[in-house]
Structures are given as C-alpha cells and as structure tokens.
Design a protein around this motif. Structure first.
Motif, PDB file in Angstrom:
ATOM      1  N   GLU A  56      -2.615 -13.618   0.711  1.00 23.63           N
ATOM      2  CA  GLU A  56      -3.189 -12.394   0.152  1.00 23.63           C
ATOM      3  C   GLU A  56      -2.876 -11.195   1.046  1.00 23.63           C
ATOM      4  O   GLU A  56      -2.553 -10.113   0.550  1.00 23.63           O
ATOM      5  N   ALA A  57      -2.993 -11.409   2.382  1.00 22.21           N
ATOM      6  CA  ALA A  57      -2.683 -10.325   3.314  1.00 22.21           C
ATOM      7  C   ALA A  57      -1.208  -9.946   3.230  1.00 22.21           C
ATOM      8  O   ALA A  57      -0.846  -8.767   3.270  1.00 22.21           O
ATOM      9  N   LYS A  60      -0.577  -7.987   0.160  1.00 23.86           N
ATOM     10  CA  LYS A  60      -1.073  -6.620   0.323  1.00 23.86           C
ATOM     11  C   LYS A  60      -0.094  -5.790   1.134  1.00 23.86           C
ATOM     12  O   LYS A  60       0.176  -4.624   0.807  1.00 23.86           O
ATOM     13  N   ARG A  61       0.480  -6.384   2.206  1.00 24.23           N
ATOM     14  CA  ARG A  61       1.457  -5.655   3.020  1.00 24.23           C
ATOM     15  C   ARG A  61       2.703  -5.345   2.198  1.00 24.23           C
ATOM     16  O   ARG A  61       3.258  -4.247   2.283  1.00 24.23           O
ATOM     17  N   GLN A  63       2.824  -5.029  -1.016  1.00 32.83           N
ATOM     18  CA  GLN A  63       2.459  -4.007  -1.986  1.00 32.83           C
ATOM     19  C   GLN A  63       2.470  -2.624  -1.353  1.00 32.83           C
ATOM     20  O   GLN A  63       2.946  -1.657  -1.953  1.00 32.83           O
ATOM     21  N   THR A  64       1.954  -2.550  -0.116  1.00 33.84           N
ATOM     22  CA  THR A  64       1.958  -1.272   0.598  1.00 33.84           C
ATOM     23  C   THR A  64       3.386  -0.787   0.819  1.00 33.84           C
ATOM     24  O   THR A  64       3.694   0.402   0.636  1.00 33.84           O
ATOM     25  N   TYR A 118       3.840  -4.355   8.124  1.00 37.46           N
ATOM     26  CA  TYR A 118       4.399  -5.585   7.572  1.00 37.46           C
ATOM     27  C   TYR A 118       4.806  -6.548   8.677  1.00 37.46           C
ATOM     28  O   TYR A 118       4.621  -7.767   8.574  1.00 37.46           O
TER      29      TYR A 118
END
Length: 219
Positions: A56-57, A60-61, A63-64, A118
C-alpha cells in the motif's frame, strides 16, 4: 492360586504405568505441535499484514510520482514506460549543450521530491542515463569529443540537479550510452529528437561487499 493372582497383578501394574507415560508424552507432543502451528500462523499473519502495508505504501509512492508526472506526460515532455522516466533532450538541453534550460530545471525540480520519497524506503538507487542521436558532435562545438562525452555530461548535469533539489547523493548515479540503444530510427529528425533523451530508472541497490583486511605492515 492367590499367589499367582497377586503376581499377575504386580506384573500388570508397570504396563498401565507405561501406558500412562506414553499418553502423557503424546499429549505433550500434541500440545507442542499445536503451539508451533499457532505460532507459525501468527507469524504468517504478521508477515502478510506487513506485506500488505508495504504494498500500500509503495502504491501510494508510485501514485505520488505518477501525479507529479501527470502534467509533463500530458504535455509530451516525458514518457513513463516500465518504470523508466524518459525526458526529451530538447526539454532539458539545447542542441549539443549540457546546460539545463529553464523548462528542464523546473521539471527536474518538480520530480525531485517524489523521486526521493519513492527511493527512501526501497533498496534501490536511481540510474540517470544520457542518450544521443547518431549524428556526430558539430565541429564548431569543441567542448565534447563525441556523443559519449555529451551524453555523460548531460546525465551528470541531471544527476547534480536532482541532488541539489533533495535527492540523496547515495541514491542516484549517472550513466552514459551515447548513440547506443535508440528508441526510434535516426533516419528522420523526429526520430533523432526522440533518441536525444535522458532516462531515470530505479534499479536494485548493489550489496555491500566485504572489504579486505588491512595489511599487517599498514600499507
């Protein structure tokens, strides 16, 4: 007769005692196995939870990073293929130059923070690769001996710009490929323009190797 019965009773007593001991051993073994199974299940559950949290982390990275690339991707200034970020040379540099243009500097500035985030929790480092077309460096440009040197200087320029904007120096390095590995034909100006590029791609971090012991004589 009674003596025989007493003897038989005495002989059977150890049998029941041995049976009881055996049952105790079996019960103890069963309990140990049960405890082991429960411990393994708990460990697997914890590992699964950790893996889910890590994924998940990571998502999220990514996605960022993709959000940071959304504008440049839509404008055609960068490409994103298999995790490799490609930036056209015309966005970063003028022809036969290794000096960043204002547009290229702003683009790298917008990418530095997402890239640093990232890489922060991953065993990876960022490889910044410079590429050129197959046209010889102009005779009027004496600064670079050939395309290898031009691509090397461009990748170094991008690497230094990322470090200046917050990417850890130990998480990024420069590489040069010259006119090798083109992404398009060099027979047209459009193809040559695509080949003049810089790519950024995360790769596994090299594992540290044991250093040899110092010599006894101190040398």
């Amino acid at each position: 007769m009674s003596e025989e019965i007493e003897l038989d009773g005495e002989a059977s007593t150890p049998v029941w005692a041995a049976f009881g001991d055996l049952m105790s051993v079996l019960l103890g073994a069963f309990v140990l196995i049960l405890v082991g199974v429960v411990a393994i299940q708990l460990e697997l559950s914890q590992r699964l939870d950790q893996e889910v949290a890590q994924r998940e982390a990571e998502a999220k990275r990514r996605q960022t990073l993709e959000q940071a690339l959304a504008g440049p991707l839509a404008a055609g200034r960068v490409t994103l293929v298999d995790g490799r970020i490609g930036i056209r040379g015309s966005v970063l540099f003028a022809l036969n130059s290794d000096q960043l243009q204002p547009e290229g500097r702003e683009l790298l500035k917008s990418l530095a923070a997402p890239l640093a985030g990232y890489l922060a929790s991953r065993e990876e480092i960022l490889m910044v690769s410079g590429f050129t077309d197959d046209q010889p460096v102009r005779d009027t440009n004496r600064q670079f001996a050939d395309n290898w040197e031009l691509s090397a200087q461009r990748s170094l320029t991008v690497t230094r710009a990322l470090i200046a904007e917050g990417v850890p120096a130990g998480s990024v390095f420069a590489a040069a490929f010259g006119a090798e590995q083109p992404v398009d034909s060099n027979s047209s100006e459009e193809g040559r323009s695509r080949n003049r590029r810089v790519e950024m791609a995360p790769i596994p971090r090299p594992k540290a190797t044991d250093t040899p012991d110092h010599r006894a004589d101190g040398r």
